[in-house]
Write a protein that holds these residues in place. Sequence first.
Motif, PDB file in Angstrom:
ATOM      1  N   GLY A  27       0.800  -1.217   0.000  1.00 15.32           N
ATOM      2  CA  GLY A  27       0.000   0.000   0.000  1.00 15.32           C
ATOM      3  C   GLY A  27       0.834   1.270   0.000  1.00 15.32           C
ATOM      4  N   THR A  28       0.133   2.391  -0.054  1.00 17.87           N
ATOM      5  CA  THR A  28       0.809   3.682  -0.079  1.00 17.87           C
ATOM      6  C   THR A  28       1.579   3.931   1.209  1.00 17.87           C
ATOM      7  OG1 THR A  28      -0.991   4.508  -1.457  1.00 17.87           O
ATOM      8  CG2 THR A  28       0.471   6.142  -0.467  1.00 17.87           C
ATOM      9  N   SER A  29       0.948   3.646   2.343  1.00 17.06           N
ATOM     10  CA  SER A  29       1.624   3.925   3.610  1.00 17.06           C
ATOM     11  C   SER A  29       2.861   3.066   3.782  1.00 17.06           C
ATOM     12  CB  SER A  29       0.666   3.726   4.787  1.00 17.06           C
ATOM     13  OG  SER A  29       0.306   2.367   4.942  1.00 17.06           O
ATOM     14  N   GLY A  30       2.822   1.823   3.301  1.00 20.81           N
ATOM     15  CA  GLY A  30       4.006   0.978   3.383  1.00 20.81           C
ATOM     16  C   GLY A  30       5.164   1.554   2.600  1.00 20.81           C
ATOM     17  N   ALA A  31       4.857   2.036   1.386  1.00 20.77           N
ATOM     18  CA  ALA A  31       5.900   2.640   0.565  1.00 20.77           C
ATOM     19  C   ALA A  31       6.461   3.888   1.231  1.00 20.77           C
ATOM     20  CB  ALA A  31       5.347   2.984  -0.809  1.00 20.77           C
ATOM     21  N   ILE A  32       5.588   4.707   1.802  1.00 25.31           N
ATOM     22  CA  ILE A  32       6.018   5.964   2.413  1.00 25.31           C
ATOM     23  C   ILE A  32       6.870   5.706   3.656  1.00 25.31           C
ATOM     24  CG2 ILE A  32       5.151   7.957   3.705  1.00 25.31           C
ATOM     25  CD1 ILE A  32       2.912   8.135   1.604  1.00 25.31           C
ATOM     26  N   TRP A  33       6.451   4.797   4.512  1.00 28.16           N
ATOM     27  CA  TRP A  33       7.240   4.509   5.709  1.00 28.16           C
ATOM     28  C   TRP A  33       8.587   3.889   5.354  1.00 28.16           C
ATOM     29  CZ3 TRP A  33       7.287   6.369  10.355  1.00 28.16           C
ATOM     30  CH2 TRP A  33       6.147   7.031  10.814  1.00 28.16           C
ATOM     31  N   GLY A  34       8.619   3.090   4.298  1.00 29.46           N
ATOM     32  CA  GLY A  34       9.902   2.573   3.842  1.00 29.46           C
ATOM     33  C   GLY A  34      10.827   3.691   3.416  1.00 29.46           C
ATOM     34  N   GLU A  35      10.294   4.666   2.651  1.00 25.58           N
ATOM     35  CA  GLU A  35      11.108   5.795   2.214  1.00 25.58           C
ATOM     36  C   GLU A  35      11.605   6.624   3.385  1.00 25.58           C
ATOM     37  OE1 GLU A  35      12.158   7.015  -0.991  1.00 25.58           O
ATOM     38  OE2 GLU A  35      11.763   4.886  -1.283  1.00 25.58           O
ATOM     39  N   MET A  36      10.743   6.878   4.367  1.00 26.58           N
ATOM     40  CA  MET A  36      11.140   7.708   5.501  1.00 26.58           C
ATOM     41  C   MET A  36      12.243   7.050   6.331  1.00 26.58           C
ATOM     42  SD  MET A  36       7.779   9.694   6.941  1.00 26.58           S
ATOM     43  CE  MET A  36       6.781   8.240   7.252  1.00 26.58           C
ATOM     44  N   LEU A  37      12.069   5.784   6.633  1.00 25.26           N
ATOM     45  CA  LEU A  37      13.067   5.094   7.454  1.00 25.26           C
ATOM     46  C   LEU A  37      14.403   4.990   6.718  1.00 25.26           C
ATOM     47  CD1 LEU A  37      10.849   2.282   9.011  1.00 25.26           C
ATOM     48  CD2 LEU A  37      11.670   4.351  10.132  1.00 25.26           C
ATOM     49  N   ARG A  38      14.353   4.750   5.418  1.00 24.69           N
ATOM     50  CA  ARG A  38      15.609   4.681   4.656  1.00 24.69           C
ATOM     51  C   ARG A  38      16.310   6.041   4.636  1.00 24.69           C
ATOM     52  NH1 ARG A  38      12.205   2.136   0.923  1.00 24.69           N
ATOM     53  NH2 ARG A  38      12.256  -0.129   1.151  1.00 24.69           N
ATOM     54  N   ALA A  39      15.557   7.103   4.417  1.00 26.43           N
ATOM     55  CA  ALA A  39      16.158   8.441   4.378  1.00 26.43           C
ATOM     56  C   ALA A  39      16.806   8.784   5.713  1.00 26.43           C
ATOM     57  CB  ALA A  39      15.090   9.476   4.025  1.00 26.43           C
ATOM     58  N   LEU A  40      16.132   8.499   6.804  1.00 25.50           N
ATOM     59  CA  LEU A  40      16.718   8.753   8.130  1.00 25.50           C
ATOM     60  C   LEU A  40      17.956   7.901   8.341  1.00 25.50           C
ATOM     61  CD1 LEU A  40      16.636  10.058  10.907  1.00 25.50           C
ATOM     62  CD2 LEU A  40      14.985   8.291  11.613  1.00 25.50           C
ATOM     63  N   GLY A  41      17.890   6.644   7.913  1.00 26.54           N
ATOM     64  CA  GLY A  41      19.038   5.754   8.074  1.00 26.54           C
ATOM     65  C   GLY A  41      20.258   6.235   7.309  1.00 26.54           C
ATOM     66  N   ARG A  42      20.048   6.702   6.072  1.00 31.27           N
ATOM     67  CA  ARG A  42      21.178   7.190   5.280  1.00 31.27           C
ATOM     68  C   ARG A  42      21.876   8.363   5.977  1.00 31.27           C
ATOM     69  NH1 ARG A  42      17.579   6.166   0.885  1.00 31.27           N
ATOM     70  NH2 ARG A  42      16.844   8.332   0.943  1.00 31.27           N
ATOM     71  N   ARG A  43      21.108   9.211   6.648  1.00 36.23           N
ATOM     72  CA  ARG A  43      21.711  10.376   7.292  1.00 36.23           C
ATOM     73  C   ARG A  43      22.467  10.012   8.568  1.00 36.23           C
ATOM     74  NH1 ARG A  43      24.456  13.003   9.340  1.00 36.23           N
ATOM     75  NH2 ARG A  43      24.440  15.222   9.853  1.00 36.23           N
ATOM     76  N   VAL A  44      21.946   9.113   9.371  1.00 34.76           N
ATOM     77  CA  VAL A  44      22.605   8.832  10.660  1.00 34.76           C
ATOM     78  C   VAL A  44      23.795   7.887  10.499  1.00 34.76           C
ATOM     79  CG1 VAL A  44      20.509   9.296  11.964  1.00 34.76           C
ATOM     80  CG2 VAL A  44      21.000   6.950  11.256  1.00 34.76           C
ATOM     81  N   GLY A  45      23.759   6.997   9.491  1.00 40.55           N
ATOM     82  CA  GLY A  45      24.891   6.118   9.226  1.00 40.55           C
ATOM     83  C   GLY A  45      25.112   5.055  10.287  1.00 40.55           C
ATOM     84  N   ASP A  46      26.171   4.276  10.066  1.00 39.46           N
ATOM     85  CA  ASP A  46      26.554   3.213  10.994  1.00 39.46           C
ATOM     86  C   ASP A  46      27.848   3.521  11.737  1.00 39.46           C
ATOM     87  OD1 ASP A  46      24.473   1.403  10.649  1.00 39.46           O
ATOM     88  OD2 ASP A  46      25.443   0.361   8.968  1.00 39.46           O
ATOM     89  N   ASP A  47      28.489   4.641  11.416  1.00 33.71           N
ATOM     90  CA  ASP A  47      29.835   4.896  11.941  1.00 33.71           C
ATOM     91  C   ASP A  47      29.880   5.895  13.086  1.00 33.71           C
ATOM     92  OD1 ASP A  47      30.878   3.167  10.004  1.00 33.71           O
ATOM     93  OD2 ASP A  47      30.942   4.787   8.527  1.00 33.71           O
ATOM     94  N   ASP A  48      29.042   6.906  13.038  1.00 37.16           N
ATOM     95  CA  ASP A  48      29.146   7.994  14.007  1.00 37.16           C
ATOM     96  C   ASP A  48      28.059   7.903  15.064  1.00 37.16           C
ATOM     97  OD1 ASP A  48      31.264   9.084  12.511  1.00 37.16           O
ATOM     98  OD2 ASP A  48      29.824  10.065  11.168  1.00 37.16           O
TER      99      ASP A  48
END
Length: 580
Positions: free
Chosen positions: A439-460
């Motif tokens: 559904g639409t909400s599934g796609a949107i929540w996937g995009e939001m979590l990925r965008a936040l993840g890309r910014r915070v990273g795994d290193d810092d």
Amino acid sequence: MTRLFNDPSAFADEMIEGFVAAAGRWVQAAPGGVVRSTQADEATVALVIGGGSGHYPAFGGLVGPGLAHGAAMGNLFASPSSQQVYSIAKAADQGKGVLLSYGNYAGDVLHFDAAQERLRAEGIDVRTVTVTDDIWSAPKEELHKRRGIAGDLAVFKAAGAAAAAGYDLDGVERVARLANARTRSFGVAFSGCTLPGADAPLFEVPEGKMAVGLGIHGEPGIDEVDVPTADELAELFLDRLLEEVPEGVSLEGARVVPLLNGLGNLKYEEMFVVFRRIAQLLTERGITMVEPEVGELCTSFDMSGVSLTLLWLDDELETLWAAPADAPGFTKGSVAPQRAAAAVAAADLDESVPEASEASREAAGLIDEALSAVAAAIDEAADELGRMDAIAGDGDHGIGMQRGSRAGADAATKAAGAGAGAQTVLERAADAWSDRAGGTSGAIWGEMLRALGRRVGDDDAVTAEAVAEGIAQAKDAVMAFGKAKVGDKTMVDAIVPFADELGRRVAAGEGLREAWGEAAGSCESAAQATADLKATLGRARSHGDKSIGTPDPGAISFALITKTVHRVLAERAGTQSKEQ
């Protein structure tokens, strides 16, 4: 109502498992749905269809020789995820290109388009034709906004027959577009459908009334009129559909395929009485019927309703409609012998996680805790979210959020337990949420979590500044992804004030917990204020006036999640204070 089920959240999975067991002559299971269990001697273009479950024989029942090569099967009334579509297309591809075709719904478009881009990036030639046959869902001037209902079958049949005849991808796409351009549908309902485990139908029709212009996902009708006689319903169908004769079609001497479709709870005998009058009216107007169909072609669980589709033929479309097809839910003529297809392997998931810093792993633990709390909060709110969504939509928002948040939380727990950092935990949660919710909400929540993840990273270490920037990037990603803006009565109406307020407060020097709490308050106010707005996007668009007075369920669920995360942040701060 739906009486026979086990766990309602497992209904679609168990249904697909039983369908494959019963229909093994035609289909086999593949990650995300089903593909053919047989294949022709010569490779062809692959037709991949799909949509939410609950519409049998669409979509899995239309997989077989002369029809589709695979079907991505989402959860009940929810679009399949991009991962499901990608997996089915990969399994169905024979090296001649892939045509994706499905009903024109926002969630389906988001997920199918994302899968298309991923497939194209791998060098596979992929095209898309959305089905837009429902005349009640948008005016003539906005044909591209119309949704797909039972006219799906006309488009799928033309494309599948063209593929079987050896057309190249350009040709298959061309005839699919032609079939869609020449297909019009109109539906009515006498009662709504009830999803497994639900206490009430998604919408109700007053006694003695008929809902006009319904959708196939439990969306209520556009209007309500007195229940007509069978002859009067046939006349209503044809009066409206003959006002919508496609460009290039002349009624004099026209040849047409009528498809009278039962939506799940209408007796065949009743449909035959209606079709008797349809046939008379077409004949009286000098229109020739060609190989009509009366039956359940695209259902909506136990909805009591019926739709009429007219496919206006030319010589090519008539040949393609008459061509043999053999699928679990649709058979025509006799297809050439097929040989067994190679078995499709189960998805091979990589469970390993990248290296991460200690600080990032610590943040990952907090993210895991927050997502678990979110899943619990959504569980409690799911029924109310579904009730709000049923006012002008299809009533599945609560169920979809429930499935998605739980899958995201489980994936986060597994990744955090394996030593993943913040980015990896968020990305694993994003993939699981999007895949399970659809559904639409599934796609949107996937995009939001990925965008936040890309910014915070795994290193810092995860700082307030990084979180605020990640939320801002998530907001931008969602608005670009779904094309919604503030005022459209969507989740964006809550996301924008939350992201903007969080960014302002963090920039002013506030800590994450305090800034998040104030932003969550702004978000809650904005979500409640959507009650005053008229829906202009998504499935609720066709029922925009009915949405006034009820908040947007996507905005409300987003606000609930921000409040839940703030509670976790506050509890963690309190625990640390006591430890010190």
